[in-house]
Enzyme design. Structure first.
Site, short mmCIF file in Angstrom:
data_model
loop_
_atom_site.label_atom_id
_atom_site.label_comp_id
_atom_site.label_asym_id
_atom_site.label_seq_id
_atom_site.Cartn_x
_atom_site.Cartn_y
_atom_site.Cartn_z
N VAL A 110 -36.90 41.54 -5.07
CA VAL A 110 -38.12 42.91 -5.18
C VAL A 110 -37.04 44.57 -4.59
O VAL A 110 -37.64 44.93 -5.95
CB VAL A 110 -39.43 42.69 -4.58
CG1 VAL A 110 -40.20 44.24 -4.65
CG2 VAL A 110 -40.30 41.65 -4.51
N LYS A 113 -52.87 50.30 4.37
CA LYS A 113 -52.21 51.68 4.59
C LYS A 113 -51.94 51.27 3.05
O LYS A 113 -52.35 51.90 2.28
CB LYS A 113 -50.94 51.79 5.14
CG LYS A 113 -50.26 52.53 3.97
CD LYS A 113 -48.87 52.73 4.86
CE LYS A 113 -47.34 51.61 4.40
NZ LYS A 113 -46.95 52.48 2.91
N ASN A 114 -51.42 50.37 2.08
CA ASN A 114 -51.16 49.93 0.89
C ASN A 114 -52.13 49.83 -0.03
O ASN A 114 -52.29 50.38 -1.42
CB ASN A 114 -50.34 49.05 0.15
CG ASN A 114 -49.08 49.97 1.11
OD1 ASN A 114 -48.99 50.42 1.59
ND2 ASN A 114 -47.90 48.32 1.02
N CYS A 120 -35.50 56.20 -1.10
CA CYS A 120 -36.15 56.07 0.21
C CYS A 120 -34.66 54.90 0.69
O CYS A 120 -34.46 54.03 -0.16
CB CYS A 120 -37.44 55.80 0.76
SG CYS A 120 -37.52 54.05 0.09
N ASP A 129 -40.39 54.76 -14.13
CA ASP A 129 -40.42 54.71 -15.49
C ASP A 129 -41.23 53.10 -15.58
O ASP A 129 -41.62 53.67 -16.72
CB ASP A 129 -38.85 53.71 -15.66
CG ASP A 129 -38.59 52.36 -15.34
OD1 ASP A 129 -38.26 52.53 -14.17
OD2 ASP A 129 -37.92 51.20 -15.94
N ARG A 170 -45.98 55.25 10.44
CA ARG A 170 -46.42 55.65 9.10
C ARG A 170 -47.64 54.19 8.70
O ARG A 170 -47.91 54.22 7.30
CB ARG A 170 -45.32 55.63 8.19
CG ARG A 170 -43.76 56.51 7.55
CD ARG A 170 -42.97 56.22 7.03
NE ARG A 170 -43.90 56.56 5.47
CZ ARG A 170 -43.26 56.36 4.25
NH1 ARG A 170 -42.34 56.53 4.47
NH2 ARG A 170 -43.76 56.98 3.33
N ARG A 229 -43.36 59.23 -0.57
CA ARG A 229 -43.72 58.74 -2.35
C ARG A 229 -44.87 57.91 -3.10
O ARG A 229 -44.59 58.66 -4.48
CB ARG A 229 -42.20 57.89 -2.10
CG ARG A 229 -41.75 57.17 -1.76
CD ARG A 229 -40.67 56.19 -2.28
NE ARG A 229 -40.23 56.09 -3.33
CZ ARG A 229 -41.03 55.22 -4.29
NH1 ARG A 229 -42.06 54.52 -3.94
NH2 ARG A 229 -41.00 55.55 -5.87
N ARG A 248 -36.28 53.64 -6.51
CA ARG A 248 -37.11 53.65 -6.32
C ARG A 248 -38.18 54.19 -7.55
O ARG A 248 -38.48 55.07 -7.67
CB ARG A 248 -38.24 54.06 -4.90
CG ARG A 248 -37.85 53.91 -3.85
CD ARG A 248 -38.54 52.27 -3.63
NE ARG A 248 -39.91 51.61 -3.48
CZ ARG A 248 -40.29 52.16 -2.28
NH1 ARG A 248 -39.91 51.92 -1.06
NH2 ARG A 248 -41.65 52.03 -2.61
N PRO A 249 -37.53 53.64 -8.56
CA PRO A 249 -37.71 54.37 -10.14
C PRO A 249 -39.35 54.89 -10.48
O PRO A 249 -39.60 53.29 -10.23
CB PRO A 249 -36.72 54.18 -11.04
CG PRO A 249 -36.20 52.27 -10.45
CD PRO A 249 -36.36 52.42 -9.11
#
Ligand code: EPZ
Length: 439
Positions: free
Chosen positions: A329, A22-23, A119, A127, A399, A95, A124-125
């Site tokens: 993380v 998926k990723n 989430c 920047d 998902r 996202r 989950r920034p």
């Protein structure tokens, strides 16, 4: 409402097929935005709800997407004039669609993408994404929940990422493929999905080198074109079934799994007494009668993956002693432990560490998923618990796990998926193989 119902305890036996990652599929779909000529033909695409949503984002940009969920192939044509706005309702649903920003502004010179929400597992920034894109000469305006990006003069840059963010690495790398001149990105993410993305970008005519190391170099080109690509196998799905075999005294072949993509997990399971054999057919896992405790710390790749943290805490809770899980993380990724408490788990949280007391005699309970990997952890606990476990909030599971119920059933687990109406009547439903749910 839908629930997974498991009657434990079970020992897993047999072999399991693993989907495409998926990723890797999500950023690869975003990369097709860059191709202004020819078609991109993909296979080994996992038929998951996140992938469907990313496909819908591409269609909203006027990209033609044909997805055959049975053959798991996708044909994508991004040669038309593209729209420059990624719809808010889709970006908020998933996202990870923020990685369309880099390729879209690089292709069109302008892009408008809704701010992705946070989430359950963290704020989950983005920047680092925006800082890197600005260094490529992209002007960023954030207003009314949208990011507006304008690239009057997209040029190469020397970028250092304060944290090896997977998404930021992907966004910046994709934008840099069409920049004027050379880009060096240091302290990048090194995940296998980054390598897969770099591989398809190079097939599209980009010039990307160093993927998989801490420094990626990109030489900008004028345009990118279509190609063929097969998505890399999902190391997190593979790791999920390795843990399920390990905790259930099972004997399972994880088909075509690659040792290189799961070294930290495999070395930890071996430490706990699990027998692991790397063969030409995949990775063979035999769970011991008793698991030994071990401490784990999640880290960016090549460290222990945060996406395997929840699943691994079930193994630690099963083990014969006290273990620590240190989540470095994400800031809020222990919610599954509150649910596992309902199944007799004993633990305490100290800062970003969970101290896990084993061995646990898991007993079945009603539990609900709080995020994608928590769902997997609850199913694994249900597989080994005595009695009936019911897992709800399956939208999280869908998902990232294709046909999870069928795969566990094939491994010998007493498991089913039911739909429950207001009167409490249960109807058995097949896995999302009919794909109607994926429409
Ligand atoms: C990707 O998310 C994965 N998602 C996640 O998988 C995975 O957990 C994560 O990488 C880490 O491996 C996809 O690939 C779609 P990050 P991403 O940017 O890119 C901070 C799953 O279960 N950060 O590496 O969002 C951030 O807050 C999902 O499949 C910043 O501070 O992860 C987090 O603490 C969950 N600023 C850390 O970095 C930024 O600009 C890791 O985030 C970006 C990130």
């Amino acid at each position: 409402m839908e629930q997974i119902v498991i009657n434990g305890a079970n020992r897993l036996k047999g072999s399991v097929e693993i989907e495409g990652a998926k990723n890797a599929a999500l950023p690869i779909l975003a990369a097709t935005i860059l191709t202004s000529e020819g078609k991109v033909n993909l296979d080994n695409i996992p038929p998951l709800s996140d992938v469907i949503i990313m496909g819908k984002v591409l269609e909203a940009l006027n990209i033609k997407v044909e997805f055959d969920k049975f053959s798991k192939t996708m044909s994508i044509d991004a040669t038309a004039d593209l729209n420059s706005v990624a719809p808010q309702e889709l970006v908020e649903k998933m996202r990870a669609s923020i990685v369309v920003l880099g390729p879209l502004v690089a292709r069109l010179g302008y892009a408008r993408v809704a701010m992705p929400g946070g989430c359950a597992i963290g704020s989950r920034p983005i920047d680092l994404h925006l800082k890197g894109l600005k260094q490529l000469g992209i002007e960023i305006n954030q207003q009314a929940g949208f990011i507006e990006a304008t690239a009057k003069d997209l040029h190469g840059a020397e970028i250092y990422l304060d944290f090896p963010s997977v998404g930021a690495t992907q966004n910046i790398m994709m934008a840099a493929t069409l920049a004027e001149g050379n880009t060096v990105i240091e302290n990048v993410a090194r995940e296998p999905e980054i390598v897969d993305l770099a591989n398809i970008l190079n097939k599209m005519g980009a010039q990307v080198s160093g993927a998989g190391t801490d420094t990626i170099k990109i030489k900008g080109v004028k345009a990118l074109h279509g190609c063929e690509h097969s998505v890399v196998q999902d190391r997190i799905e593979a790791g999920t079934y390795m843990v399920a075999a390990a905790v259930s005294k099972g004997d399972v072949l994880i088909e075509d799994a690659m040792y290189e993509h799961n070294r930290p997990l495999i070395s930890k399971l071996i430490e706990m007494g699990v027998k692991i054999e790397v063969t030409d057919a995949g990775i063979h896992v035999v769970g011991p009668e008793v698991l030994q405790p071990t401490d784990v710390q999640t880290m960016p790749h090549p460290g222990f993956p945060t996406d395997m943290q929840a699943q691994m805490t079930v193994a630690q809770l099963m083990s014969n002693g006290t273990s620590a899980m240190n989540e470095t993380v994400f800031e809020n990724r222990f919610m599954h432990l509150e649910e596992l408490k309902k199944m007799n788990a004993k633990f305490r949280i100290e800062g970003n560490s969970a101290i896990l007391e084993g061995p646990t005699k898991f007993s079945g309970a009603q539990v609900s998923a709080t995020d994608l990997r928590a769902a997997a952890a609850l199913v694994i606990a249900g597989v080994i618990a005595d009695g009936e476990t019911r897992v709800s909030r399956l939208e999280y599971m869908d998902r990232g796990y294709y046909q999870l119920v069928s795969k566990f059933k094939k491994l010998g687990v007493d498991i089913k998926r039911v739909s429950i109406d207001e009167s409490g009547r249960e109807t058995l439903i097949t896995d999302i193989t009919d794909n109607s749910k994926l429409a």
